[in-house]
Each structure stands twice: as C-alpha cells, then as structure tokens.
Design a protein around this motif. Structure first.
Motif, PDB file in Angstrom:
ATOM      1  N   SER B  59       6.706  10.189 -15.499  1.00 42.29           N
ATOM      2  CA  SER B  59       5.398   9.426 -15.320  1.00 42.29           C
ATOM      3  C   SER B  59       4.410   9.516 -16.691  1.00 42.29           C
ATOM      4  O   SER B  59       3.842   8.546 -17.127  1.00 42.29           O
ATOM      5  N   GLN B 103       2.648   4.485 -10.312  1.00 38.89           N
ATOM      6  CA  GLN B 103       3.596   4.931  -9.283  1.00 38.89           C
ATOM      7  C   GLN B 103       2.630   4.802  -8.075  1.00 38.89           C
ATOM      8  O   GLN B 103       3.316   4.524  -6.861  1.00 38.89           O
ATOM      9  N   ASP B 178       6.929   2.294 -12.882  1.00 38.53           N
ATOM     10  CA  ASP B 178       7.116   3.631 -12.119  1.00 38.53           C
ATOM     11  C   ASP B 178       7.592   3.739 -10.765  1.00 38.53           C
ATOM     12  O   ASP B 178       6.602   3.224 -10.031  1.00 38.53           O
ATOM     13  N   GLU B 179       8.740   3.762 -10.461  1.00 34.60           N
ATOM     14  CA  GLU B 179       9.288   3.769  -9.238  1.00 34.60           C
ATOM     15  C   GLU B 179       8.556   2.261  -8.377  1.00 34.60           C
ATOM     16  O   GLU B 179       8.112   2.684  -7.358  1.00 34.60           O
TER      17      GLU B 179
ATOM     18  N   GLY E 156       4.050  12.526  -8.396  1.00 38.29           N
ATOM     19  CA  GLY E 156       4.201  11.983  -7.088  1.00 38.29           C
ATOM     20  C   GLY E 156       5.109  12.699  -6.197  1.00 38.29           C
ATOM     21  O   GLY E 156       4.703  12.880  -5.059  1.00 38.29           O
TER      22      GLY E 156
HETATM   23 MG   LIG Z   1       6.259  10.153 -11.687  1.00 32.70          MG
END
Ligand SMILES: [Mg+2]
Ligand SMILES: Nc1ncnc2c1ncn2[C@@H]1O[C@H](COP(=O)(O)OP(=O)(O)OP(=O)(O)O)[C@@H](O)[C@H]1O
Ligand SMILES: Nc1ncnc2c1ncn2[C@@H]1O[C@H](COP(=O)(O)OP(=O)(O)OP(=O)(O)O)[C@@H](O)[C@H]1O
Ligand SMILES: [Mg+2]
Lengths: 256, 260, 235, 235, 260
Positions: B59, B103, B178-179, E156
C-alpha cells in the motif's frame, strides 16, 4: 432631513442612571423639545475619558475637580451646577461599630476603623470613591494598610458595592439617590447622615465642539439649558421615590 | 461496460506518458524504514500485479506511486510528472494523472449517488451530464437500488464497488488498485476484472495489489513481488510463476513461512 | 430563599404581559447575536478549514493562537473595538459607536476565534480520513476546503451553537461599545447587569431565565432541523 | 490613536517591573480558572460521555439543554451563586461569598455545560465507530464511558481549552460572587473592568494583553504536551 | 497456537448452550426490509459458513446473532441468552456470550499491544498475566515487531490479524467472523484457518462469513446461503456443493448473474 430623529448622547455615571432620575426627566424633555437623549452610564473615569475622546455630546457627572480640569484642558465648554444630594453611611442593622446617630462623619469613620468592622469601598476612583478617601484622610486613617482585611475595595460601581455590602453586612458610603433606589438592601440601613462634608454636587457641560466637530452643540446646549433652566430644575425637584426627593436642583440662573 | 466518454481522444493523448520509475526509493516513518530500497520501472501500459505478504509495503508503494507520500530519499519519475504541458492538459480536462482506489473505501458522508456525482463535478463534467453518468456508474456497480442510501451505510462489498465505479468515471491514465476485490462476491469480482481489462485495453496503466493468486495468474502482465520494503522480483507473469526468484516469494505463493 | 421562585414568577409575568419593551430588548439581543454568529461562522469555519487543509509555515502557531484567543476577555474586545470606533479612533468618522452595528462587530471579534479553533478540531478528524482521497482526486485547496466543511456539517452545527451561546450571554464587550442605551442598544445581558446594579436581583434573574429560555428555543429549533438531516445515518 | 502602542508599552513595563501586585492577581486568576476548568472537565466529560453512551428517555432533551446552557450569561450565574452563598441564602453559613472558592464555584457552573455539550459532540463521532465493538465485548456502561473518554482524549483537550478560555476571560460571574476585592478576590478580568471604569483604558488594555499572553502560554504548553502524544499518529 | 487458558474448564461449561435459533426474523431500517424473513437453527457447535452476494445481509445476520441489533419482528433465541445463570457466569469469568470480528477491523487509538491488553483487561485477566498473554497474541498474529505501533497505522492485513487475535484471547463460546481473511496473505489465511479449527476443536461455535468459496469448501460443516435478506439454503457442506438448491446460489458459486 425631515423626520430624522434629533438625538444626543450624554455620558453620565451609574448613580444617576440607577436612581431612575433619567427615566423620569428625559421623557419630559423629549415631550417639550422633541430631542431624544441617549444616556451612556459608566464609571466616572470612563465617562470623562469617553468625553475626552468625543464619544458624546454632553457630560453629566459628580466629581467637581475632575470636571473643572476637563473644562480647563479644553475638552468641555463650560461647567454648570445642576443639582446636589448627599452621601450617607449605611451599615448592618446590628451596627457593630455603634454608629447610629453619629452625625460627625469623621467620628463615624473613626469608629468603623477602631472596630475593624468590614467597610466596602468602591475603590474605583469615582466621585464617590474620591470623596470617601478624602474623608478617611481627614479622619487621619490610612486605609491602604487595611486593604484586604476590614477595608474592602470592591473596584466596582455603587450598585455592585451595595450588593457586596448587603451580602457581607459591611458598612459603606453611598449617595442617597442610589441608596433609596437600591432594592437589595438586606439588613442594611442608614446609620450616619447629615454632615455638611457629605455634600454631593452634580455638574453638566457640553463637550467642546471645537475639538470634536461632530458634537451636536445646539442640541446639547438645548439639553443643558433645559436642565439648568426652570423646567428642568422643576422636573428634577419633582422626582420622588418612595415618597422621598432624591436630587435637589441648584443651578445658577442661566441665560442663553 | 466501462464508461467510454467523449473525452477518449484526450485520454489517449494523456496516455502518451513515460514509464514510471522508482530510483533508490526509501521511505522512513519515525525513523523506521518501511520502504527500504526500491528500484523498478513500470511500463506505461499493461497490468502490473503487486504481490507480497501483509505489511510488506504494497500500500505504501501505491501511495508513493500516486504521489500521496514523498519518499525520504530517492525519486519517482515518469508518468506525466515531468511533462508540464500534459499535466496542465490533465487538469484542464479533469483527468487526474493517476487514480488510486484505496484498500479501505473512503466514503463521503453523502448518498451513494452523491459520492459519484462529487467526483464527476470535480472533473469538469458538464452539469447536465452528471445525473446520467452517475446512473451509469451505479449500474456498473450494480447499486441502482442503493442510489439514495448514505454511502457509509452500504455493505462492505457495496462500498468497495462504489469506490471503484467512482474512480473509473474519471478515466485516469493510470489506475492504482489496492485489493479491489478483497470483499467482493464472485460475480462482482468477475465484473471488476472485466472492467479492469477494458481499461487496460484502452491503454490505461493498471497497478493492482492483491492476495488472490488466482487473480494474479488470470490478470497479470508482469508481477512485482515486495517483501519487507524491498522488491524481490519483477518479472513477467510466466517467468514469475515458473520461478518466483526468491524463497520468500516461493513461500508466499505456497502460503508458508520462508525457510532459512 | 424565595428569590428564585420570585424570579420565575416575574419572568412569567413579564412574558405574559407582552411587555413591548421586553420584546424589543429580546429582539435586539437576537438580532445582534445571530448576526455576529453568522459572520463569525462564515469567517471561523473558513479559518478552521484553511488551518486544516493547508500546510504552511506558521500553521501550528496560528492554531495555538486561535486556541488561545478563545480566552479573549469580552471587556478587552470591547475596549479594542471602542478604541477603533471612538470618534478619536481610526474609524471614528463612521459614527458607529453606541450602535447595534458596533455590538455586532465586537461580538464577531469575540466569537470568531472560538469558532475557528473548535471547527479546526472538528475538521481535523475528518481530514485524517479524507486527505489522501482528496489529494488522489487532485482537488484544489478551495475544493478540499468546501468539501471538508460540508462533510463536517453536523459537528460544525455544535460549534456554531457554542458561538451563539457565547454571543448571546456576553455582556462586557457590548456594554462598552453599545453603551446600554435605553431603547437603542440595550439588550438582555446589559439589562440584567443594570438591574443587578440597581439591586433588583429578582428582576435580573427573571431576565436571565428569559434569556436561557430563548437560548433553549434556538437550540431546540436547531436540534429539530438537525435530526431531520439524519445525522446519525450519514456520519 | 496611540492607545494601542501605549498599552503594549505599559504591559511590558508592568511585566518587567515584576510588580508584586500584578503577579498575585495573575496567580489568583490562574488558580481560580484552572481549578474551575479541572472540576468542569471532570464533570463535563463525564456528562458528555454519559449522554453519548447511555440511551434513556430524556437524553435528547438533556443534550439540547446542555447545548442551550452554553448560553448561560455569566451575570446570571453570578447572581444565582450569590443568592445561594449570600448570608441569607441556603449556604450562607459557610461564609463562602467573596472568597476565591465562590469564584471557582461560579466559573464551574458557567463552564460545565460548555464542556459537556462540546465533549458530547466529540465523543458521539467516536461512539459511532466503537459502539458495536464495545457491545460485542459486553463492556459495562462505566467501562464504555471511560474507554470513550480515553479514545477521545485529543479532541477533549481542545474542549478543555475552550472551557479554560471561557473561564479565564469571564468577568460577570466572578465580579458578583468575588466582589473584586483588592488583595482578596481581584483577578485579571475584574481588574480590567475596574481600570476601564476608571477610564484608564491603556492600563486596562495592557492587562488584557498580559491576560492573552498568559492564555497563549497555557495553550502553547498544552500544544507541546499534545504533540508529544503524537496525536496525528494515533488518530 | 490458540491460547489455551486455565479458564478452559469454565469455557467448556459455558459451551453447554442451546442451538441458536432465528424465528421469523425481519429487520427493517427506515422502512426498508433488509432482512426479509429468516428462519434457521444453528447447531451449538461446528462451523457454519455463511455465503451470499454483496449486500445480501450477511453482516446484518451476524449482528443480529451477536445481539448487536434488535430484529424489527421475530426472535433470536438459544445460546446462553435464556440461561441467566450461565450468562452471569459468562460475565463473571469475563468470557462474553459471543464474540464478533467485524468486517472492518475496529482499532482503538492505541498501540497494537494496548489494543489486545484492553480486551484482556476487560475480561478479568489478572494484571500480572496480561503482558505475557498479549505477547502470545502478538506472536499468533505475527505482529511481534509491530507491538508498539499505533494500531490505526498498521497495514490492512495487520489490522485484520490483530482484530482476530484480540478476539480469540477472550475464549468466546461462539465466534462470529465477518470475512476474516479478506485481506490476508496466503500464509496468514492458513494460520487463521488453523486457529479457527482449533477453536472449533475446543467446542467453540464458529459462524464465518466469506466470499472465498475454496475456504468454504475447506472449512464448512454446514453452509447457510443468504440472498436479499432471505436464507435460500442451509445444508451440510456436501449437500450444498452437490446441489445449492436455488438458481441464485448456483449463480453465486459460478460468479454469474442468476438467470430468470
Ligand atoms: Mg495494504
Ligand atoms: N504511518 C505509519 N506509521 C508507522 N508504520 C506504518 C505507517 N504506515 C504503514 N506502516 C507500516 O508499514 C508496513 C507496510 O504497510 P503497508 O500498508 O504498505 O502494507 P501492505 O503491504 O499494504 O500490507 P497489507 O497486505 O496488509 O495491506 C506495515 O508494517 C505497517 O505497519
Ligand atoms: N444502517 C443501514 N441503513 C440502510 N441500509 C443498510 C444499513 N445497513 C445495511 N444496509 C443495507 O443492507 C444490505 C445488507 O447489508 P450487509 O452489510 O449485511 O451486506 P453483506 O451481505 O454483509 O454484504 P458484503 O458481502 O458486501 O459485506 C446492504 O444492501 C446494505 O446497503
Ligand atoms: Mg458484510
């Protein structure tokens, strides 16, 4: 222009306002002349300062020497006597200093000092405060040494000082008008009065339009003329509270 | 399904950008080096998939790339950064240089509809077009029925879809994700992958962080493996899955602790 | 102590008798304080948001300064405004002293730092959340600022109410620049101060009760509007 | 108008000459206001947190009430405390009127609603975030309350500073219950009011400048402590 | 790996609870029925996996189960709810009736260490044991090196692991998990699954929401499929994957839009 309200600002002290005098005489003046008088009631010193700055048209206070200096310095046009009343000493009904009936103010103050009973002084350099300090000096008592003990300088107006005296059952010096109008007397009553030295003179003057161009000198003169003239003097004399006359007109005959 | 605006021509112009390059990039926070040293070059198009364990710095890598953080030392160049003329163009047309989908979806305290409209409004979309464009975006995200629900009350997956649709509306020249399908159901995941493929087909640079190795295998052109703030591998998909190039990457793919 | 019940009695009678004078005083109080609050919110919200959004040298110092200026004494504000508006002051020619305008100016000076400091606090929390999002959209400073204010709208209402509370209850500043002139610049608090100095404490307290009732009314209206806005659902 | 520069001059001279009287006034100001703020924070934070954590009938009404009481006029608070502490009042026997204790009581009454209302605002935002988490841990009301206060510590500092600002700058209440007695209950604001009524505006303003300087000092210290606590990192 | 405290005996006692039962449960918010009608019974042990599209109502289902929301109508019974003696015991020993790990990790404004310590402190763990227990939990979550980082600054996946470790420390009788491995790397996912299996082995009831169908296949005893606020299937794993029982569930598994 037509319809515009004619009005002036009078710088005055809290005692004249608190006594209700203005509420009584100003409507009469307005009825007779159509001029609205806006009263700014502040501490004597503040009134003089505001006057010096030109924030008003007329000054009405009770601190003769300061007023004379004001005129001498060129801030005011001419000072006129308007009325007088007197100062009295009030104190708790129990009267721990045994003041009751003592006409001699110097003796009365001496009793308070030796009994070391609480005395509330305005301590604000007002007309009343100046008079009080003058009296202590005549009595030969250095109150500054007792400040914070039995001698309490409240640093506030007459009303606030009376509230304090009432709250702590202290003696204090007050002008009679404020005292009669005052509602929160509690256990206080007049204990010493009548000494000639307790005389309290009010004066009025126009703020110098040569220094401050915006001063409404004509309207201001009208007010001063009325106040010191027959109608105003009669109005002052006829103001009574609880059946008592509060102010005694004593203007010299004025011509204009 | 991806919104093809009449700004396509401008967008194509915008996409003539240089490769994105990290040179000795180090990022320290409070004296701790979180990005230890990154050197790499990302092509100006294609889909780069970023893999790496939790806390590796993926990230942070995206944040640095998007210019949201300044490196402690080193430099990130390329894209439109150095081309002032193009950057100006980007601002005039309202297309940002890059666009990042975080995220954790960031939702404004407004309805789903207003969340999308907000982004459009700030990208010079004419007023009368906004409402219809928002409706299209909501349809893409399959949130038509949730249009007037406060966005922060949407379910986790709904928020993620909203965030993605919101970003795609502005037609960025590089899309950093991000994801994006972490909490999406299989259908939404498929749709999102489809949207990303379409953006890619239009020449948009894609940088996608994921822990879904299947997804990486499906989508990647090249794979960047980050571990403890370092790039341990940057290879084409085929090469990476044939030989991850480090025991850490191998362990990551196998879901086990790297052996000494 | 019968003072309290007496005060309630007087307050009730005053309100009931529809005393014209009382109503005009109430009206002026609200006019002055609401004007001042609106101006202060316009200024203070912007200052608070700017201190949150923009990073510039001296930003922290300014934040501390505004926090400190929450402790600006009304009397000092009154004095400063007096000195500026006085006939012998720089703006003396305008003749604003002893007018409601002067009172609005004084209250505005008094409350703006409070509004600015508290709104900076409210907005900073939000800024944490939105900063990177805004930057990724390449919002201009102005856009960030306006968006942040809108996102923080529910918290800012309370800040505005704190400002209103301070304005409507304030006496030191308006007394000096307004002069407490009967029928011209007399408002609730200066009337209360006057009655106190006359020793008519029950009347003073009665006026105080009415003032608090007004304050309650204003707050209740705001709360109603606010709950219509479904704060809990958006936040 | 030379009043301003003159005021700075006087302020500087006063501070420089180490005027004992000035220092004792400053000391009393700080003592009274800080005591009041500490008590108000203890009460107000708890009230704010309780209004946030507990759901009970009348909760919304209480919230509005505390918001409205931010507009409590100092003079009215002074009057009420005066009536209670006066010799003829219910607590007259304690002889507290015209003592620093009375001033602390009055300021506490004045600021507590402000602190309560603002902290309720700060804590409500957090409560949104933590409510379900706390309930899933089956925290008792008391535990929720204490945790919320700790989580909100950074925002509550600003609330406390707002309370301090209001206390240190307040004059109406302390004047009535303290009496501004020289050497006994005179503090900065009452001294300023006194000098104003004497017309020695420059001195009044000088005292005001010193008061603001003190306020700045307090705020700067708090800001330093706060930045040590790395607010930005935890929030 | 799961912390086996000396409170195991109490925990076992606690686990003698009734099946959890939803009876005609409806949940409306602002007049919209989000949970339309749910009737189902969850065994008092075993692993129930909840599947369903985004916005189906899975998270709301967990919230209702945990007692965090009151149904608009209908009732949720079972567990320890009705057994006042046991509930009291649960409170005395500090073990909550159930424990929920939220979809978005909720982090206190403290360090990772303090986040765990907080939960322990509120579950009557003696003071002198806290520090060592926290260290163990941090080890489980592989966050030893991040112990003194403010929790809200963790990545996260780190936050998600912290939230899970924090919850497991209190040894609940039922563990409700909302997409606990959504942003975890493969290794962390394996560890988390292992931890869940151990809790299951101790008799803890597991209810797990996931979109990872592989995970469902690996872990489930029974599967609950929720769609638009209704339970469309509640079957054993084998039965469900053989016949999902509705075109919606089939479409969900296939990652496509259900056909009319
Ligand atoms: Mg991350
Ligand atoms: N502001 C910060 N202060 C301290 N540490 C930080 C900060 N931001 C990130 N970190 C740390 O830096 C490391 C990398 O963070 P990052 O968010 O990039 O991880 P990631 O690779 O995205 O992990 P995940 O897969 O869990 O999302 C983490 O260990 C995190 O705790
Ligand atoms: N407070 C609320 N107000 C309005 N709508 C809500 C609220 N809470 C949830 N919803 C709606 O209820 C539906 C179900 O929400 P829920 O969070 O249970 O979904 P989910 O099944 O967990 O989805 P996901 O897989 O995306 O997490 C969603 O459409 C959501 O928008
Ligand atoms: Mg969910």
């Amino acid at each position: 222009y037509a319809g515009a309200q004619k009005s002036i600002i009078v710088q005055s002290t809290t005692s004249t306002q608190n006594s209700g005098l203005f509420d009584f005489i100003l409507p009469l003046f307005k009825k007779q002349t159509g001029i609205t008088v806006n009263v700014v009631a502040v501490g004597t010193g503040q009134a003089l300062k505001n006057g010096r700055n030109g924030d008003g048209d007329v000054l009405l206070v009770h601190a003769k020497s300061a007023e004379e200096k004001f005129v001498a310095d060129g801030y005011g046009v001419k000072r006129f006597d308007v009325m007088y009343n007197d100062f009295v000493i009030v104190g708790p009904r129990e009267d721990p200093a045994k003041l009751a009936g003592e006409r001699d103010i110097i003796a009365a103050l001496g009793k308070i000092a030796s009994a070391k009973t609480a005395f509330a002084s305005r301590g604000d350099d007002s007309g009343t405060n100046k008079k009080e300090r003058e009296l202590w000096k005549m009595a030969g008592i250095d109150v500054a040494k007792s400040s914070g003990r039995w001698y309490r300088e409240t640093g506030s107006g007459m009303g606030a000082t009376l509230n304090l005296a009432s709250g702590m059952n202290a003696y204090t010096l007050t002008d009679r008008a404020t005292w009669i109008a005052f509602q929160n007397k509690g256990k206080l009553k007049i204990l010493s009065e009548g000494d000639k030295r307790l005389f309290n003179q009010y004066g009025v003057m126009l703020i110098n339009p040569q220094r401050h161009k915006h001063v409404k000198s004509l309207l201001g003169q009208d007010f001063i003329g009325w106040l010191t003239g027959a109608k105003g003097q009669a109005a002052i004399a006829s103001y009574k509270l609880k059946g008592k006359q509060l102010f005694f007109p004593n203007a010299q005959k004025m011509t204009h | 399904m991806l919104e093809q605006t009449n700004r396509t021509s401008t967008s194509t112009a915008l996409r003539r950008c240089k490769p994105l390059q990290f040179k000795d990039v180090v990022l320290e926070i409070d004296g701790v080096a979180l990005i230890r040293q990154i050197n790499c070059t990302l092509d100006s198009s294609g889909k780069t998939i970023v893999l790496g364990p939790n806390g590796a710095g993926k990230s942070l890598f995206l944040r640095l790339l998007a210019g949201l953080m300044e490196p402690t030392s080193g430099a990130i160049t390329g894209g439109l950064e150095e081309q002032d003329g193009l950057r100006k163009l980007a601002q005039d047309t309202g297309a940002p240089c890059m666009s990042l989908v975080f995220q954790n979806p960031v939702m404004l305290r407004r309805t789903a509809f207003e969340n999308i409209a907000f982004v459009l409004r700030h990208h010079q979309v004419p007023k009368h077009e906004i409402s219809s464009k928002v409706d299209k975006a909501l349809a893409i995200a399959r949130l038509e029925t949730r249009a007037h629900v406060p966005a922060r009350r949407l379910s986790g997956g709904e928020q993620q879809r909203l965030a993605l649709a919101r970003t795609l509306m502005i037609n960025p020249y590089a899309l950093l994700l991000d994801e994006p399908s972490a909490s999406l159901d299989p259908l939404s995941t498929a749709i999102v992958e489809d949207m990303i493929e379409r953006a890619d087909a239009m020449g948009t640079k894609i940088v996608l962080v994921t822990h879904d190795i299947k997804q990486a295998k499906r989508m990647a052109d090249d794979i960047l493996f980050i571990h403890e703030g370092r790039v341990l591998a940057h290879k084409s998909k085929r090469a990476f899955f044939k030989d991850p190039g480090s025991k850490q990457a191998q362990a990551y793919l196998d879901g086990r602790v790297p052996q000494e | 102590m019968g003072d309290f019940s007496q005060a309630f009695q007087i307050a009730f009678n005053l309100l009931w008798s529809m005393d014209v004078e009382l109503y005009s005083i109430v009206y002026l109080s609200l006019k002055v304080s609401i004007s001042a609050v609106l101006i202060s919110c316009a200024l203070g919200f912007l200052i608070g948001a700017a201190l949150t959004v923009f990073r510039f040298p001296g930003r922290r110092v300014l934040l501390i300064l505004f926090n400190a200026l929450m402790g600006l004494p009304p009397v000092v504000v009154g004095l400063m405004v007096y000195m500026v508006l006085s006939r012998s002051g720089p703006l003396g020619v305008l003749g604003l002293l002893y007018t409601p305008t002067a009172m609005i100016i004084a209250q505005t000076v008094l409350i703006t730092p409070l509004v600015a400091a508290l709104s900076a606090q409210v907005l900073q929390e939000l800024h944490h959340e939105y900063d990177e999002f805004f930057r990724s959209l390449q919002l201009s400073g102005r856009e960030k600022l306006m968006t942040l204010l809108w996102e923080g709208r529910f918290g800012l209402v309370t800040v505005g109410l704190a400002g209103f509370g301070r304005a409507i209850s304030e006496v030191g500043a308006v007394m000096i620049v307004g002069g407490n002139i009967n029928h011209v610049t007399r408002i609730m608090t200066t009337a209360i101060a006057l009655e106190t100095s006359k020793g008519t404490l029950s009347l003073a307290l009665a006026l105080g009760i009415i003032l608090i009732a007004i304050s309650l009314l204003v707050n209740t209206s705001v709360a109603l509007v606010r709950s219509k806005a479904k704060e809990a659902i958006y936040a």
